[in-house]
Design a protein around this motif. Structure first.
Motif, PDB file in Angstrom:
ATOM      1  N   MET A 125      -9.239  10.084 -22.119  1.00  0.00           N
ATOM      2  CA  MET A 125      -9.055   9.565 -23.577  1.00  0.00           C
ATOM      3  C   MET A 125      -7.408   9.001 -23.483  1.00  0.00           C
ATOM      4  O   MET A 125      -7.156   7.899 -24.170  1.00  0.00           O
ATOM      5  CB  MET A 125      -8.850  10.645 -24.811  1.00  0.00           C
ATOM      6  N   MET A 126      -6.361   9.684 -22.988  1.00  0.00           N
ATOM      7  CA  MET A 126      -5.257   9.409 -23.191  1.00  0.00           C
ATOM      8  C   MET A 126      -4.986   8.053 -22.073  1.00  0.00           C
ATOM      9  O   MET A 126      -4.029   6.970 -22.475  1.00  0.00           O
ATOM     10  CB  MET A 126      -4.308  10.558 -22.490  1.00  0.00           C
ATOM     11  N   TYR A 127      -5.686   7.975 -21.221  1.00  0.00           N
ATOM     12  CA  TYR A 127      -5.675   6.819 -20.359  1.00  0.00           C
ATOM     13  C   TYR A 127      -6.304   5.694 -20.836  1.00  0.00           C
ATOM     14  O   TYR A 127      -5.508   4.509 -20.675  1.00  0.00           O
ATOM     15  CB  TYR A 127      -6.694   7.032 -18.961  1.00  0.00           C
ATOM     16  N   ARG A 128      -7.343   5.869 -21.881  1.00  0.00           N
ATOM     17  CA  ARG A 128      -7.973   4.820 -22.543  1.00  0.00           C
ATOM     18  C   ARG A 128      -6.845   4.270 -23.561  1.00  0.00           C
ATOM     19  O   ARG A 128      -6.838   3.023 -23.471  1.00  0.00           O
ATOM     20  CB  ARG A 128      -9.159   5.119 -23.014  1.00  0.00           C
ATOM     21  N   SER A 129      -6.458   5.126 -24.229  1.00  0.00           N
ATOM     22  CA  SER A 129      -5.305   4.671 -25.279  1.00  0.00           C
ATOM     23  C   SER A 129      -4.076   3.964 -24.685  1.00  0.00           C
ATOM     24  O   SER A 129      -3.284   3.080 -25.211  1.00  0.00           O
ATOM     25  CB  SER A 129      -5.096   5.790 -26.284  1.00  0.00           C
ATOM     26  N   TYR A 130      -3.783   4.409 -23.547  1.00  0.00           N
ATOM     27  CA  TYR A 130      -2.545   3.989 -22.889  1.00  0.00           C
ATOM     28  C   TYR A 130      -3.057   2.393 -22.469  1.00  0.00           C
ATOM     29  O   TYR A 130      -1.994   1.489 -22.239  1.00  0.00           O
ATOM     30  CB  TYR A 130      -2.353   4.723 -21.557  1.00  0.00           C
ATOM     31  N   MET A 131      -4.095   2.215 -21.911  1.00  0.00           N
ATOM     32  CA  MET A 131      -4.560   0.846 -21.305  1.00  0.00           C
ATOM     33  C   MET A 131      -4.712   0.055 -22.459  1.00  0.00           C
ATOM     34  O   MET A 131      -4.668  -1.286 -22.227  1.00  0.00           O
ATOM     35  CB  MET A 131      -5.825   0.960 -20.560  1.00  0.00           C
ATOM     36  N   SER A 132      -5.033   0.206 -23.560  1.00  0.00           N
ATOM     37  CA  SER A 132      -5.495  -0.520 -24.565  1.00  0.00           C
ATOM     38  C   SER A 132      -4.081  -1.008 -25.317  1.00  0.00           C
ATOM     39  O   SER A 132      -4.227  -2.075 -26.246  1.00  0.00           O
ATOM     40  CB  SER A 132      -6.419   0.171 -25.663  1.00  0.00           C
TER      41      SER A 132
END
Ligand code: HEM
Length: 105
Positions: free
Chosen positions: A97-104
């Protein structure tokens, strides 16, 4: 009454199909109840007779320690392996989830 002595059942002589550890836990105590709980076959029963090395004096029987319940130990080790699996899974989800919010961003 079944007694298990450290010297009477050794891995070099015979391998217990139910594992070495369960027998070790019973050593020096009365293993009758746990032996019965497992529901051993008549073959296992006959084999256990061949391990008899003597009879305990009635006066000494009260001094015996009862081994801790093997079945309860099994349940506990299962639940701890369950939590060993769930905690890394939750950690992996948080990282994803952290990775997804970082990429977005
Ligand atoms: C000298 C004493 C013992 C003998 C000769 C013996 C023998 C055997 C044998 C031949 C088996 C294979 C299955 C069968 O034939 O029933 C077995 C399985 C097993 N035994 Fe023992 N046993 C002894 C003591 C114990 C004790 C004290 C415990 C528990 C604290 C125990 C726990 C088990 C377990 C968990 C299995 C596996 C059952 C399975 O996978 O279906 N045994 N034992």
């Amino acid at each position: 009454m079944m007694m298990l002595w450290r010297s009477s059942v050794t891995p070099s002589m015979w391998k217990h199909p139910g594992g070495e550890e369960v027998l070790r836990e019973q050593a020096g105590g009365d293993a009758t109840e746990n032996f019965e709980d497992v529901g051993h076959s008549t073959d296992a029963r006959a084999l256990s007779e061949t391990f008899i090395i003597g009879e305990l004096h009635p006066d000494d029987r009260a001094k015996l320690q009862k081994p801790s319940e093997t079945l309860i130990t099994t349940v506990q080790s299962q639940s701890s392996s369950w939590s060993n699996w769930v905690i890394p899974a939750i950690a992996a989800i948080i990282v994803a989830m952290m990775y997804r919010s970082y990429m977005s961003d």
